[in-house]
Scaffold this active site. Structure first.
Site: not given
Ligand code: GLA
Length: 399
Positions: A47-49, A135, A139-140, A187, A237
């Protein structure tokens, strides 16, 4: 007691022939080729991007495959071996809500790239074979959009020289604008820009990346897919993201990246954050997480396994208590891995379900998996599944 389930990656050879044949069966012609893009786990920096901060993801050996054939009429025909629903329509009509579901991630990339070369240039027949667990917070969805992104880049004459940064941006737009998930770009960056056998230190202020070597040969990353449902398109989110933006606004900052732990201690900063619901805790996570990423990179360089592990576990605590994106399954996975001797463990990805990771000695991977499996049974939770994550190559053409 049952044994843990493992999810090994498919090899390219296992997938391409059958996928090519399935493409011919469906579209009555050979594809121009097969492309693939990896899923990811994030070692640290969660949760930094979207706060212009740091993250340290790695590409999984698990990939999503796309057999594709270019069309010169601006039409998309999309199908997947894992999904019943197909979609067909003109690229020019793709927008938020059209299409919905998995095909939004594919059509969205074509739509974003159409802005560069025109909608008539990015027509495509595509058949997808997704081998990244769905799911699971691995990152599918980014693997899906990136596999089609590299196919279009290679097939469309006007896109062949496009810098990879712009392809990343197109895949992010697909997810943000067409699929409607307000994700932050980590991702897609690692799926398209990974370096084999390296982690990728991402600086989301300018989306620059630095490859970081894995220096702990006796350890590897065990991924625990908790099987608890994970969806980023639901509200939580986005709510976290909006809180961070409101907090940066309240402080007059462009992003939370500009805030240090020292500044966070100042009374005027705490007062300003006090006016944002949950602001102080959420911001504390982001600020301390950025520091943990840089600390972990340093610890890796020093081959300091214990410190790497401690930072991972501290990240989990912060995500659980300050950012509040963990859940019972993730906490059980982390607790059981640590109790079984892992030097560190944490949830990975967006949270609210999905996967946890543990740093584990290579010769203890099976034992730790068994211990986690047992802990899930004792807590009356659905059995998790396991994979090991070694840093793999980026998206590209397979055949
Ligand atoms: C998901 C989002 C990313 C990132 C993460 C948390 O994977 O797709 O962009 O924010 O959550 O770090």
């Amino acid at each position: 007691m049952s044994e843990p389930t493992w999810l090994p990656p498919a090899t390219d050879a296992e997938v391409t022939d059958s996928l090519t044949q399935a493409f011919v069966d469906r579209f009555s012609s050979l594809p121009d080729g097969v492309w693939a893009a990896p899923g990811r786990v994030n070692l640290i920096g969660e949760h930094t991007d979207y706060n212009a901060g740091f993250a340290l993801p790695l590409a999984l050996p698990h990939r999503t495959y796309a057999a594709a054939r270019w069309r010169d009429d601006g039409i998309l025909r999309l199908a997947s071996l894992q999904q019943e629903r197909t979609w067909e329509g003109p690229v020019a009509q793709v927008r938020h809500g059209n299409p919905r579901g998995w095909s939004a991630y594919v059509a969205g990339v074509a739509r974003a790239l159409a802005d560069r070369v025109g909608a008539s240039e990015v027509g495509l027949d595509v058949l997808v074979d997704g081998r990244v667990p769905l799911g699971s917070g691995l990152s599918s969805s980014a693997a899906l959009s990136c596999s089609v992104g590299v196919a279009l880049r290679d097939l469309v004459p006007g896109l062949r020289t496009m810098p990879v940064e712009e392809l990343v941006a197109a895949c992010v737009r697909a997810e943000n604008e067409v699929a409607g998930a307000a994700t932050g770009g980590m991702d897609q960056t690692v799926s398209l820009r990974a370096v084999d056998e390296h982690l990728l230190l991402l600086d989301a202020r300018d989306f620059s990346v630095v490859p970081v070597a894995w220096t702990l040969p006796e350890h590897e990353v065990l991924v625990i897919d908790t099987r608890a449902h994970h969806s980023l398109a639901d509200g939580q989110y986005e709510q976290r993201r909006r809180t961070c933006e409101a907090a940066a606004d309240a402080l007059g900052l462009r992003s939370l990246r500009e805030l240090s732990a020292e500044l966070l201690g100042e009374p005027r900063v705490r007062t300003a954050l006090g006016a944002v619901p949950d602001g102080l805790r959420r911001v504390r996570h982001v600020v301390t997480e950025n520091e943990r990423v840089l600390g972990l990179v340093a610890a890796l360089r020093e081959q300091d396994t214990d410190r790497v592990g401690r930072l991972m576990t501290a990240s989990h605590t912060s995500l659980r208590d300050d950012y509040e994106v963990s859940c019972a399954e993730l906490d059980v996975a982390v607790g059981a891995a640590l109790a079984a001797g892992a030097p560190g463990a944490r949830m990975t990805g967006g949270g609210f379900g999905g996967s946890a990771i543990a740093l584990v000695r290579r010769d203890e991977v099976e034992d730790v998996a068994r211990a986690v499996h047992r802990a899930f049974a004792e807590a009356d939770l659905t059995a998790p599944a396991f994979l090991t994550a070694y840093p793999s190559r980026p998206a590209g053409r397979v055949t």
